[in-house]
Scaffold this motif. Structure first.
Motif, PDB file in Angstrom:
ATOM      1  N   ASP A  29       0.824  -1.212   0.000  1.00 22.53           N
ATOM      2  CA  ASP A  29       0.000   0.000   0.000  1.00 22.53           C
ATOM      3  C   ASP A  29       0.860   1.266   0.000  1.00 22.53           C
ATOM      4  N   ALA A  54      -2.528  -5.603   3.597  1.00 25.24           N
ATOM      5  CA  ALA A  54      -3.181  -5.208   2.348  1.00 25.24           C
ATOM      6  C   ALA A  54      -2.584  -6.053   1.236  1.00 25.24           C
ATOM      7  N   THR A  73      -2.424 -10.816  13.688  1.00 25.93           N
ATOM      8  CA  THR A  73      -2.710  -9.389  13.529  1.00 25.93           C
ATOM      9  C   THR A  73      -2.239  -8.683  14.782  1.00 25.93           C
ATOM     10  N   TRP A  78      -7.353  -0.585  11.122  1.00 21.66           N
ATOM     11  CA  TRP A  78      -7.813  -1.062   9.821  1.00 21.66           C
ATOM     12  C   TRP A  78      -6.682  -1.330   8.830  1.00 21.66           C
ATOM     13  N   ASP A  79      -5.616  -0.553   8.914  1.00 24.43           N
ATOM     14  CA  ASP A  79      -4.572  -0.692   7.901  1.00 24.43           C
ATOM     15  C   ASP A  79      -3.710  -1.935   8.100  1.00 24.43           C
ATOM     16  N   HIS A  80      -3.939  -2.674   9.177  1.00 26.60           N
ATOM     17  CA  HIS A  80      -3.130  -3.871   9.438  1.00 26.60           C
ATOM     18  C   HIS A  80      -3.853  -5.182   9.145  1.00 26.60           C
ATOM     19  N   HIS A  81      -5.086  -5.098   8.636  1.00 26.46           N
ATOM     20  CA  HIS A  81      -5.807  -6.362   8.397  1.00 26.46           C
ATOM     21  C   HIS A  81      -6.712  -6.316   7.163  1.00 26.46           C
ATOM     22  N   ARG A  82      -6.407  -5.451   6.202  1.00 29.05           N
ATOM     23  CA  ARG A  82      -7.280  -5.330   5.027  1.00 29.05           C
ATOM     24  C   ARG A  82      -7.231  -6.574   4.137  1.00 29.05           C
ATOM     25  N   ALA A  83      -6.151  -7.329   4.195  1.00 20.64           N
ATOM     26  CA  ALA A  83      -6.061  -8.557   3.390  1.00 20.64           C
ATOM     27  C   ALA A  83      -6.355  -9.810   4.207  1.00 20.64           C
ATOM     28  N   GLN A 108     -14.461  -5.624  12.071  1.00 24.32           N
ATOM     29  CA  GLN A 108     -13.983  -4.875  10.914  1.00 24.32           C
ATOM     30  C   GLN A 108     -13.725  -5.753   9.691  1.00 24.32           C
ATOM     31  N   THR A 109     -13.406  -7.033   9.915  1.00 18.94           N
ATOM     32  CA  THR A 109     -12.998  -7.900   8.808  1.00 18.94           C
ATOM     33  C   THR A 109     -13.982  -9.018   8.498  1.00 18.94           C
TER      34      THR A 109
END
Length: 223
Positions: A29, A54, A73, A78-83, A108-109
């Motif tokens: 990202d 990501a 995780t 949020w930016d640490h688990h988007r994938a 969130q996921t």
């Protein structure tokens, strides 16, 4: 080429070969430039991913056909688990997170946390073990992961709790900052030697001995 820990999104990985463990660092990202770490046990081939941040199109080929035992995780942001959902769907890996952040990660996921961990727990990477160190402040359930290399110095994966130059952001919350700096000083700097190499959630790596002289400055500065 020797390992430097300097990676950029879209660029090549950097690989560190220890006697028993291989550490592959990749950045994803362009906006957030998150670091993801794939750990592989050299004896068994077992793999663990730290932060499916990501870009599953980058992470899944990196994991390859060897499979993935676990994905950790480090915290709920949020930016640490988007994938995470994509990686778990493709690999069926066990999902690991700090107990106080686990519900938020699931909300969130949409991914259930299978292994909720805290201080003193371990995460296996084949024949190698990562020790869980809970660091409260950046989030309630942030965790660091420590590998005590029997053939060298310790290796510490710090998420967003510790970076070269300071602790993680607490967004103006004085109480959270006090907890964070106390935990970092006591549980990391107070417990581990100067040659401990640490790997943060963004940016370059460092060693505890390089950062140790600045602890008082960080405490005074706040965040």
């Amino acid at each position: 080429m020797s390992y430097t820990g300097e990676v950029t999104p879209g660029g090549p990985t950097d690989v560190r070969e220890l006697t028993r463990l291989t550490i592959t660092k990749v950045a994803v990202d362009e906006k957030m430039s998150n670091n993801c770490y794939l750990l592989r046990c050299r004896e068994s081939g077992a793999q663990v991913l730290i932060d499916a941040a990501a870009s599953p199109e980058t992470l899944l080929p990196l994991i390859g056909d060897g499979g993935l035992d676990r994905v950790v995780t480090t915290h709920q942001h949020w930016d640490h688990h988007r994938a995470l959902a994509d990686v778990v769907r493709e690999t069926k890996a066990v999902v690991v997170a700090g107990e106080p952040d686990a519900d938020a990660i699931t909300e969130q996921t949409g991914v259930s946390v299978d292994q909720r961990v805290g201080d003193g727990d371990t995460v296996a990477v084949g024949a190698c073990d990562l020790e869980v160190i809970r660091i409260t402040g950046h989030t309630p359930g942030s965790i660091c992961l420590l590998y005590r290399d029997p053939d060298g110095h310790p290796h510490l994966f710090t998420g967003d709790s510790l970076f070269p130059g300071g602790v993680g952001n607490t967004f103006g919350d004085a109480d959270a900052f006090a907890t964070l700096i106390d935990d970092v000083e006591t549980k990391l700097f107070g417990a581990l030697p100067d040659d401990t190499w640490f790997y943060p959630g963004h940016g370059n790596d460092s060693q505890l001995g390089v950062e140790r002289p600045h602890l008082a400055e960080w405490r005074e500065r706040g965040w």
